[in-house]
Scaffold this active site. Sequence first.
Site, PDB file in Angstrom:
ATOM      1  N   GLY A  46      -3.655   2.155  -3.088  1.00 37.05           N
ATOM      2  CA  GLY A  46      -3.626   3.474  -3.715  1.00 37.05           C
ATOM      3  C   GLY A  46      -3.362   4.540  -2.668  1.00 37.05           C
ATOM      4  O   GLY A  46      -3.508   4.292  -1.462  1.00 37.05           O
ATOM      5  N   GLN A  51      -3.977  12.928   0.845  1.00 36.04           N
ATOM      6  CA  GLN A  51      -4.010  12.133   2.084  1.00 36.04           C
ATOM      7  C   GLN A  51      -2.752  12.307   2.933  1.00 36.04           C
ATOM      8  O   GLN A  51      -2.753  11.979   4.114  1.00 36.04           O
ATOM      9  CB  GLN A  51      -4.195  10.641   1.757  1.00 36.04           C
ATOM     10  N   CYS A  92     -10.484   2.884   2.606  1.00 42.93           N
ATOM     11  CA  CYS A  92      -9.645   4.080   2.484  1.00 42.93           C
ATOM     12  C   CYS A  92      -8.692   4.143   3.671  1.00 42.93           C
ATOM     13  O   CYS A  92      -9.112   3.954   4.817  1.00 42.93           O
ATOM     14  CB  CYS A  92     -10.539   5.323   2.464  1.00 42.93           C
ATOM     15  N   LEU A  93      -7.427   4.421   3.375  1.00 40.32           N
ATOM     16  CA  LEU A  93      -6.433   4.499   4.452  1.00 40.32           C
ATOM     17  C   LEU A  93      -6.728   5.685   5.380  1.00 40.32           C
ATOM     18  O   LEU A  93      -6.261   5.691   6.517  1.00 40.32           O
ATOM     19  CB  LEU A  93      -5.026   4.608   3.857  1.00 40.32           C
ATOM     20  N   HIS A 134     -11.514   6.585  -7.095  1.00 44.54           N
ATOM     21  CA  HIS A 134     -11.445   6.858  -5.651  1.00 44.54           C
ATOM     22  C   HIS A 134     -10.316   7.865  -5.369  1.00 44.54           C
ATOM     23  O   HIS A 134     -10.512   8.832  -4.625  1.00 44.54           O
ATOM     24  CB  HIS A 134     -11.205   5.530  -4.923  1.00 44.54           C
ATOM     25  N   GLU A 135      -9.146   7.642  -5.975  1.00 44.23           N
ATOM     26  CA  GLU A 135      -7.994   8.537  -5.713  1.00 44.23           C
ATOM     27  C   GLU A 135      -8.206   9.904  -6.359  1.00 44.23           C
ATOM     28  O   GLU A 135      -7.814  10.932  -5.785  1.00 44.23           O
ATOM     29  CB  GLU A 135      -6.693   7.902  -6.219  1.00 44.23           C
ATOM     30  N   HIS A 138     -10.146  12.028  -4.128  1.00 42.71           N
ATOM     31  CA  HIS A 138      -9.329  12.652  -3.068  1.00 42.71           C
ATOM     32  C   HIS A 138      -8.737  13.971  -3.555  1.00 42.71           C
ATOM     33  O   HIS A 138      -8.704  14.959  -2.815  1.00 42.71           O
ATOM     34  CB  HIS A 138      -8.172  11.730  -2.658  1.00 42.71           C
TER      35      HIS A 138
HETATM   36  O1  K1U Z   1      -6.818   5.391   1.009  1.00 34.06           O
HETATM   37  C1  K1U Z   1      -6.831   5.096  -0.172  1.00 34.06           C
HETATM   38  O2  K1U Z   1      -7.227   5.886  -1.003  1.00 34.06           O
HETATM   39  C2  K1U Z   1      -6.324   3.726  -0.566  1.00 34.06           C
HETATM   40  C3  K1U Z   1      -7.414   2.684  -0.672  1.00 34.06           C
HETATM   41  C4  K1U Z   1      -7.692   2.458  -2.140  1.00 34.06           C
HETATM   42  C5  K1U Z   1      -8.954   1.738  -2.507  1.00 34.06           C
HETATM   43  C6  K1U Z   1      -9.225   0.474  -2.016  1.00 34.06           C
HETATM   44  C7  K1U Z   1     -10.395  -0.184  -2.409  1.00 34.06           C
HETATM   45  C8  K1U Z   1     -11.255   0.413  -3.273  1.00 34.06           C
HETATM   46  C9  K1U Z   1     -10.993   1.680  -3.729  1.00 34.06           C
HETATM   47  C10 K1U Z   1      -9.830   2.337  -3.355  1.00 34.06           C
HETATM   48  C11 K1U Z   1      -6.889   1.417  -0.004  1.00 34.06           C
HETATM   49  O3  K1U Z   1      -5.888   0.900  -0.370  1.00 34.06           O
HETATM   50  S1  K1U Z   1      -7.814   0.766   1.310  1.00 34.06           S
HETATM   51  C12 K1U Z   1      -6.921  -0.733   1.725  1.00 34.06           C
HETATM   52  C13 K1U Z   1      -7.143  -1.857   0.765  1.00 34.06           C
HETATM   53  O4  K1U Z   1      -8.109  -1.819   0.020  1.00 34.06           O
HETATM   54  C14 K1U Z   1      -6.211  -2.990   0.696  1.00 34.06           C
HETATM   55  C15 K1U Z   1      -5.190  -3.145   1.593  1.00 34.06           C
HETATM   56  C16 K1U Z   1      -4.324  -4.229   1.495  1.00 34.06           C
HETATM   57  C17 K1U Z   1      -4.466  -5.157   0.495  1.00 34.06           C
HETATM   58  C18 K1U Z   1      -5.486  -5.018  -0.396  1.00 34.06           C
HETATM   59  C19 K1U Z   1      -6.359  -3.945  -0.313  1.00 34.06           C
HETATM   60 ZN    ZN Z   2      -8.995   6.847   0.029  1.00 36.11          ZN
END
Ligand code: K1U
Ligand code: ZN
Length: 168
Positions: A46, A51, A92-93, A134-135, A138
Amino acid sequence: MALLPILRYPDRRLSKVAKPVVRVDDRIKRLVADMAQTMYDAPGIGLAATQVDVHEQVIVIDISTTHDELHVFINPRIVHSSDIECEAEEGCLSVPGIYDRVVRPERVTVAALDANGEQFELEADGLLAVCIQHEMDHLLGTVFVEHLSQLKQARIKNKLRKLERESA
Ligand code: K1U
Ligand code: ZN
């Protein structure tokens, strides 16, 4: 398409509240395409416009492993949340390397515009519901770690500052 730089917590720009998109025009379509590419490249499931330092209500999500189920939410609104809550691990990225559990409603119904400016509604549960909430946080200027205790937030900030010093 372009890869966009992702803001890192505790950057204060992550606390800005996003404004509604006035028109789904070519600029917004380009933003959606760039955000999707940035999310897939990271990799993540996401990304909210906040972000990438764009303070308009745009979200992209793809929880598939095949990267072919992109959801675009423009001006999203939660129209229903379940009373039942569940706890799930989030990442979260903008907070690289930090994962922790957050309690949220288990199921949500979201109304939004898609990438063509068409109105739609989606009922979600599981990881998709977690990711939508979560998004949407943000877009309101909230990062998931702000749901954790003050002690955990202080530890996370210290850890990220240390990592930043080490990589400088
Ligand atoms: O930064 C963000 O908002 C993105 C975040 C989204 C998220 C992940 C898990 C739970 C709630 C929201 C991410 O993508 S973090 C990275 C991640 O979870 C992931 C990366 C590669 C493959 C699978 C998952
Ligand atoms: Zn995030």
